[in-house]
Design a protein around this motif. Structure first.
Motif, short mmCIF file in Angstrom:
data_model
loop_
_atom_site.label_atom_id
_atom_site.label_comp_id
_atom_site.label_asym_id
_atom_site.label_seq_id
_atom_site.Cartn_x
_atom_site.Cartn_y
_atom_site.Cartn_z
N CYS A 84 0.86 -1.19 0.00
CA CYS A 84 0.00 0.00 0.00
C CYS A 84 0.90 1.24 0.00
O CYS A 84 1.71 1.43 0.90
CB CYS A 84 -0.91 0.00 1.23
N ILE A 95 -4.47 4.11 8.23
CA ILE A 95 -4.90 2.83 7.67
C ILE A 95 -4.80 1.72 8.70
O ILE A 95 -5.69 0.86 8.80
CB ILE A 95 -4.09 2.49 6.40
N THR A 100 -7.79 -3.41 8.82
CA THR A 100 -8.27 -4.07 7.61
C THR A 100 -7.12 -4.54 6.74
O THR A 100 -7.15 -5.66 6.22
CB THR A 100 -9.15 -3.10 6.79
N PHE A 101 -6.11 -3.71 6.57
CA PHE A 101 -5.03 -4.00 5.63
C PHE A 101 -3.96 -4.84 6.32
O PHE A 101 -3.47 -4.48 7.38
CB PHE A 101 -4.44 -2.69 5.11
N TYR A 105 3.66 -1.56 3.51
CA TYR A 105 3.49 -0.17 3.10
C TYR A 105 4.72 0.33 2.36
O TYR A 105 5.81 -0.23 2.47
CB TYR A 105 3.26 0.73 4.32
N ILE A 141 -1.41 -1.03 -4.03
CA ILE A 141 -2.59 -0.20 -3.75
C ILE A 141 -2.10 1.23 -3.56
O ILE A 141 -1.33 1.50 -2.64
CB ILE A 141 -3.32 -0.67 -2.49
N ALA A 143 -2.71 4.64 -2.24
CA ALA A 143 -3.60 5.30 -1.27
C ALA A 143 -3.16 6.75 -1.04
O ALA A 143 -3.15 7.23 0.08
CB ALA A 143 -3.62 4.52 0.04
N ILE A 171 -7.42 3.26 -3.97
CA ILE A 171 -8.47 3.16 -2.97
C ILE A 171 -9.73 3.85 -3.49
O ILE A 171 -9.65 4.82 -4.25
CB ILE A 171 -8.06 3.75 -1.60
N GLN A 190 -11.85 2.25 5.87
CA GLN A 190 -12.00 0.80 5.66
C GLN A 190 -12.75 0.52 4.37
O GLN A 190 -12.34 -0.32 3.57
CB GLN A 190 -12.73 0.17 6.84
N LEU A 193 -10.60 1.18 1.32
CA LEU A 193 -9.65 0.10 1.06
C LEU A 193 -10.34 -1.10 0.42
O LEU A 193 -9.85 -1.68 -0.55
CB LEU A 193 -8.95 -0.33 2.35
N GLU A 194 -11.49 -1.45 0.96
CA GLU A 194 -12.21 -2.61 0.46
C GLU A 194 -12.72 -2.39 -0.96
O GLU A 194 -12.81 -3.33 -1.75
CB GLU A 194 -13.39 -2.95 1.39
N ARG A 196 -11.30 -0.63 -3.38
CA ARG A 196 -10.25 -0.14 -4.27
C ARG A 196 -10.47 -0.69 -5.69
O ARG A 196 -11.07 -1.73 -5.86
CB ARG A 196 -8.87 -0.53 -3.76
#
Length: 200
Positions: A84, A95, A100-101, A105, A141, A143, A171, A190, A193-194, A196
């Motif tokens: 991420c 985050i 969640t993640f 990073y 990802i 972000a 995201i 959250q 992120l879900e 994305r």
């Protein structure tokens, strides 16, 4: 404003330099410290000194760390195939609060902003590309913020990774346009992120 103490005035001036702290708040904080016993407030000065002397950047991801490699990069439970990408360490904190993640990073250290004199070479983008190439990364990802600089950075990264075979996702738009991650609530972040999506 006239102060009866030069030292108090200096303390107010220093507090007023902090983001979101005006002169009135700075004055209240200074008087709070002045009224408290020394043993209650000296730990604050020790904590400030320690964080400046002992906290540095992780050599792998650029997040804050007290050692050369941060706790997240050293965690064997993290998914090494997902990275991420965020602008600043405070975004990692935001985050992580969502729980969640579970990947790793990469902190860029800002966003591409020609008007501010910040180009791709001023950020940790080359280090990101090297990590992706060397470590079997499957998804990146992005972000970065929804502001124009964050969008420009996301598109630049997607373009640089377009021939790598790695999935580059962004995201979802749970984050309001023009705002930064650190101000987003946990549920919004959250959902972002879900939800994305792949960067086209």
């Amino acid at each position: 404003m006239q102060y009866s103490s030069r030292l108090l005035e200096l303390l107010v001036d220093e507090f007023a330099k902090l983001p979101g702290i005006g002169r009135k708040s700075a004055l209240r904080m200074a008087f709070y410290i002045l009224r408290r016993p020394a043993e209650d407030v000296l730990p604050l000065s020790v904590a400030i000194r320690d964080v400046k002397e002992k906290v540095t950047e992780c050599t792998v991801c650029g997040n804050i760390s007290e050692e050369s490699v941060c706790l997240i990069c050293r965690d064997p439970k993290r998914k090494t195939e997902v990275i991420c990408v965020v602008e600043n360490p405070v975004d990692v904190v935001a985050i992580e609060r969502t729980s969640t993640f579970k990947g790793l990073y990469h902190v860029l250290g800002g966003a591409i902003s020609p008007l501010d004199g910040v180009g791709p070479d001023d950020l940790r983008i080359a280090a990101l590309l090297a990590r992706v190439e060397e470590n079997g990364v499957e998804e990146v990802i992005v972000a970065t913020s929804a502001a124009s600089a964050g969008e420009a950075t996301a598109h630049y990264i997607a373009e640089r990774l377009s021939s790598s075979g790695v999935t580059v996702s962004r995201i979802a738009r749970g984050i309001p346009m023009g705002s930064d991650l650190e101000f987003a609530d946990q549920v919004t972040l959250q959902k972002a992120l879900e939800g994305r999506r792949r960067v086209e």
